[in-house]
Design a protein around this motif. Structure first.
Motif, PDB file in Angstrom:
ATOM      1  N   ALA A  10       0.844  -1.196   0.000  1.00 34.63           N
ATOM      2  CA  ALA A  10       0.000   0.000   0.000  1.00 34.63           C
ATOM      3  C   ALA A  10       0.873   1.237   0.000  1.00 34.63           C
ATOM      4  O   ALA A  10       1.990   1.230   0.508  1.00 34.63           O
ATOM      5  N   THR A  11       0.323   2.275  -0.566  1.00 36.14           N
ATOM      6  CA  THR A  11       0.901   3.598  -0.427  1.00 36.14           C
ATOM      7  C   THR A  11      -0.116   4.425   0.360  1.00 36.14           C
ATOM      8  O   THR A  11      -1.321   4.295   0.161  1.00 36.14           O
ATOM      9  N   VAL A  12       0.399   5.238   1.256  1.00 34.39           N
ATOM     10  CA  VAL A  12      -0.453   6.050   2.115  1.00 34.39           C
ATOM     11  C   VAL A  12       0.045   7.486   2.027  1.00 34.39           C
ATOM     12  O   VAL A  12       1.151   7.792   2.491  1.00 34.39           O
ATOM     13  N   ALA A  13      -0.746   8.339   1.401  1.00 36.25           N
ATOM     14  CA  ALA A  13      -0.345   9.734   1.255  1.00 36.25           C
ATOM     15  C   ALA A  13      -0.393  10.435   2.603  1.00 36.25           C
ATOM     16  O   ALA A  13      -1.440  10.489   3.250  1.00 36.25           O
ATOM     17  N   THR A  14       0.759  10.936   3.053  1.00 34.08           N
ATOM     18  CA  THR A  14       0.859  11.689   4.296  1.00 34.08           C
ATOM     19  C   THR A  14       2.208  12.388   4.350  1.00 34.08           C
ATOM     20  O   THR A  14       3.203  11.849   3.870  1.00 34.08           O
ATOM     21  N   ALA A  15       2.220  13.557   4.935  1.00 30.84           N
ATOM     22  CA  ALA A  15       3.479  14.283   5.131  1.00 30.84           C
ATOM     23  C   ALA A  15       4.165  13.859   6.430  1.00 30.84           C
ATOM     24  O   ALA A  15       5.249  14.346   6.744  1.00 30.84           O
ATOM     25  N   HIS A  16       3.536  12.940   7.181  1.00 31.16           N
ATOM     26  CA  HIS A  16       4.052  12.530   8.486  1.00 31.16           C
ATOM     27  C   HIS A  16       4.438  11.052   8.523  1.00 31.16           C
ATOM     28  O   HIS A  16       4.355  10.411   9.570  1.00 31.16           O
ATOM     29  N   ALA A  17       4.868  10.517   7.407  1.00 31.46           N
ATOM     30  CA  ALA A  17       5.159   9.084   7.300  1.00 31.46           C
ATOM     31  C   ALA A  17       6.192   8.625   8.322  1.00 31.46           C
ATOM     32  O   ALA A  17       6.007   7.602   8.981  1.00 31.46           O
ATOM     33  N   SER A  18       7.260   9.353   8.472  1.00 32.81           N
ATOM     34  CA  SER A  18       8.309   8.947   9.402  1.00 32.81           C
ATOM     35  C   SER A  18       7.784   8.896  10.833  1.00 32.81           C
ATOM     36  O   SER A  18       8.063   7.951  11.572  1.00 32.81           O
ATOM     37  N   ARG A  19       7.018   9.888  11.214  1.00 32.36           N
ATOM     38  CA  ARG A  19       6.467   9.929  12.571  1.00 32.36           C
ATOM     39  C   ARG A  19       5.564   8.715  12.827  1.00 32.36           C
ATOM     40  O   ARG A  19       5.681   8.044  13.844  1.00 32.36           O
ATOM     41  N   TYR A  20       4.660   8.425  11.893  1.00 35.12           N
ATOM     42  CA  TYR A  20       3.724   7.316  12.080  1.00 35.12           C
ATOM     43  C   TYR A  20       4.444   5.972  12.085  1.00 35.12           C
ATOM     44  O   TYR A  20       4.126   5.091  12.873  1.00 35.12           O
ATOM     45  N   LEU A  21       5.420   5.824  11.197  1.00 41.11           N
ATOM     46  CA  LEU A  21       6.215   4.595  11.148  1.00 41.11           C
ATOM     47  C   LEU A  21       6.886   4.354  12.495  1.00 41.11           C
ATOM     48  O   LEU A  21       6.806   3.262  13.052  1.00 41.11           O
ATOM     49  N   GLN A  22       7.536   5.378  13.040  1.00 39.91           N
ATOM     50  CA  GLN A  22       8.244   5.226  14.304  1.00 39.91           C
ATOM     51  C   GLN A  22       7.289   4.981  15.473  1.00 39.91           C
ATOM     52  O   GLN A  22       7.582   4.180  16.364  1.00 39.91           O
ATOM     53  N   GLN A  23       6.134   5.636  15.467  1.00 42.12           N
ATOM     54  CA  GLN A  23       5.166   5.423  16.533  1.00 42.12           C
ATOM     55  C   GLN A  23       4.634   3.995  16.522  1.00 42.12           C
ATOM     56  O   GLN A  23       4.500   3.358  17.573  1.00 42.12           O
TER      57      GLN A  23
END
Length: 97
Positions: A10-23
């Motif tokens: 999947a691709t998920v459009a977001t400008a906060h990808a790194s934050r969500y991945l780490q959380q």
């Protein structure tokens, strides 16, 4: 013997990808084996492996499960957990293939 594995990306459009991945990695590190940095993460789920890559404008998600019948449920669990961390912009626009 039939191949019973399942895979989805999947691709998920977001400008906060790194934050969500780490959380998500930190959240699941109490339960699963996790490898994570600001750009990529891997979670060894009980049903398979989740890999994520943070890009400037999207999160790439690669999910591989050992039982294809479990794939829809695992996709849902991943999406629901990421939506919890992305509550300001949830639901995230997952484009699965």
């Amino acid at each position: 013997m039939a191949d019973t594995s399942g895979r989805a990306t999947a691709t998920v459009a977001t400008a906060h990808a790194s934050r969500y991945l780490q959380q998500l990695c930190k959240h699941w590190s109490h339960k699963f084996k996790v490898e994570c940095d600001a750009e990529q993460g891997m979670v060894e789920l009980g049903a398979g492996v989740l890999r994520m890559r943070a890009k400037p404008d999207m999160l790439e998600v690669d999910l591989e499960v050992t039982d294809a019948e479990a794939l829809p449920r695992v996709k849902q669990v991943v999406a629901e957990h990421l939506d919890r961390f992305a509550f300001r912009e949830a639901p995230l626009p997952f484009v699965w293939s």
